[in-house]
Write an enzyme that holds these catalytic residues in place. Structure first.
Site, mmCIF file in Angstrom:
data_model
loop_
_atom_site.group_PDB
_atom_site.id
_atom_site.type_symbol
_atom_site.label_atom_id
_atom_site.label_comp_id
_atom_site.label_asym_id
_atom_site.label_seq_id
_atom_site.Cartn_x
_atom_site.Cartn_y
_atom_site.Cartn_z
ATOM 1 N N PHE A 79 -7.029 6.698 2.734
ATOM 2 C CA PHE A 79 -6.269 6.158 3.858
ATOM 3 C C PHE A 79 -6.528 4.663 4.035
ATOM 4 C CE2 PHE A 79 -5.204 5.341 8.311
ATOM 5 C CZ PHE A 79 -3.974 5.951 8.407
ATOM 6 N N PHE A 97 0.842 -1.205 0.000
ATOM 7 C CA PHE A 97 0.000 0.000 0.000
ATOM 8 C C PHE A 97 0.875 1.254 0.000
ATOM 9 C CE2 PHE A 97 -4.599 0.883 1.122
ATOM 10 C CZ PHE A 97 -4.559 2.252 0.886
ATOM 11 N N PHE A 98 1.938 1.252 0.805
ATOM 12 C CA PHE A 98 2.839 2.400 0.834
ATOM 13 C C PHE A 98 3.520 2.600 -0.522
ATOM 14 C CE2 PHE A 98 2.926 1.890 5.571
ATOM 15 C CZ PHE A 98 2.622 3.204 5.906
ATOM 16 N N ARG A 123 10.088 7.858 6.630
ATOM 17 C CA ARG A 123 9.145 8.355 5.630
ATOM 18 C C ARG A 123 8.832 9.837 5.817
ATOM 19 N NH1 ARG A 123 5.726 5.862 1.975
ATOM 20 N NH2 ARG A 123 3.796 6.947 1.496
#
Length: 324
Positions: free
Chosen positions: A156, A53-54, A302
């Protein structure tokens, strides 16, 4: 170590970037804090899904920055297709599609077909929301606050992170509880906390990159707030999520007690004990989102924008679609 090997196996990040950045990003540590008590095979699948997902989110950013409509919508369509038949796409030539199919295929093996269909339905909506954000970004449209909040709840991934509480607990939560006001409220507040806190920590990067998608940016551009006022307002909303979660948690426990008492055999039956354990696991891990999200945003590389050569371009990002 397993997720590092998975990143390499699925060709989601070059070997040099895996070596340099994978551990520092703390993706697997984050998931370990979200889904406490999950069996090893479940936490492994969720961890790989989260890592994917990231990477997908980063590719979305690169495609939007470079205005690559054809590349983005091709990927989007392929994800929709893979979601409905993940086993048929394990060898897909596009790494993001193959890796996605592999994680969904694993997740689909833990509970019932009904759970699989629910997860797929929720993720189809997430892909659609990413399409909307893509259009907003390439056309330089900043959504109004209410529009942004609704869009953000999809981008999200609110719904799928809550779905994953059930394989963590080892069973599905009865619909009468899962669809109840208190359960949905608790889920929404733990996820909103996570999204809004992410917005706080992402704000410097997204302002530097002229992004349109951040609660603070919507407040600045549509509500006339200064940067400082917007930060204060987002923090207020973050704090309110904690208070509202505690209210919903109490109401859910009261609803659970009534539900268990009404089951055949009452609260002492085997089914009642199983349901109670699953709901307690879900609530416990909803609570874990608060501390895990806070920890992650201060430990993960990140968000260390001040150490990057370009505050708008993370050094760990690998542009799978190539340079524009």
């Amino acid at each position: 170590m397993e997720s590092r090997a998975w990143l390499l196996e699925k060709r989601l990040m070059p070997a040099d970037k895996v070596t340099r950045y994978a551990d520092e990003l703390r993706y697997t540590d984050l998931i370990a804090g979200y889904y406490v008590g999950a069996p090893r095979e479940v936490i492994s699948a969720i961890s790989d899904f989260s890592t994917w997902f990231f990477v997908w989110d980063d590719q979305h950013d690169r495609d939007a920055v470079h205005g690559r409509r054809t590349a983005w919508y091709r990927l989007s369509a392929e994800l929709h297709t893979a979601l409905d038949a993940p086993g048929d796409h394990l060898a897909h030539p596009e790494p993001l599609v193959a890796a996605f199919a592999e994680t969904v295929h694993r997740l689909n093996g833990f509970l019932s077909p009904a759970w699989n269909h629910r997860f797929a339905r929720h993720f189809h909506a997430i892909v659609g929301a990413y399409d909307q954000e893509f259009e907003n970004r390439v056309t330089k449209v900043t959504p109004k606050v209410a529009e942004y909040i609704e869009l953000r709840r999809h981008t999200f991934g609110h719904s799928v992170w809550i779905d994953l509480l059930e394989p963590t607990a080892g069973r599905e939560i009865p619909a009468a509880l899962r669809a109840s006001g208190p359960f949905l409220s608790a889920a929404r507040h733990c996820q909103d906390f996570s999204a809004w806190y992410n917005d706080l920590c992402s704000l410097p990067k997204e302002l530097a990159g002229d992004d349109q998608h951040n609660l603070g940016i919507s407040l600045i551009r549509h509500e006339g707030l200064s940067l400082e006022e917007a930060v204060v307002e987002v923090r207020r909303r973050v704090e309110n999520c904690v208070t509202e979660f505690e209210v919903a948690e109490k109401e859910l426990r009261e609803l659970l007690a009534g539900h268990l008492a009404a089951l055949p055999g009452g609260a002492g039956s085997a089914e009642a004990r199983s349901v109670a354990e699953a709901v307690e696991s879900a609530v416990f891990n909803m609570r874990n989102w608060f501390s895990s999200v806070y920890w992650f945003h201060h430990e993960s590389g990140r968000y260390r924008v001040d150490s990057w050569d370009d505050r708008s371009t993370p050094p760990y990002v690998s542009d799978l679609a190539g340079d524009a």
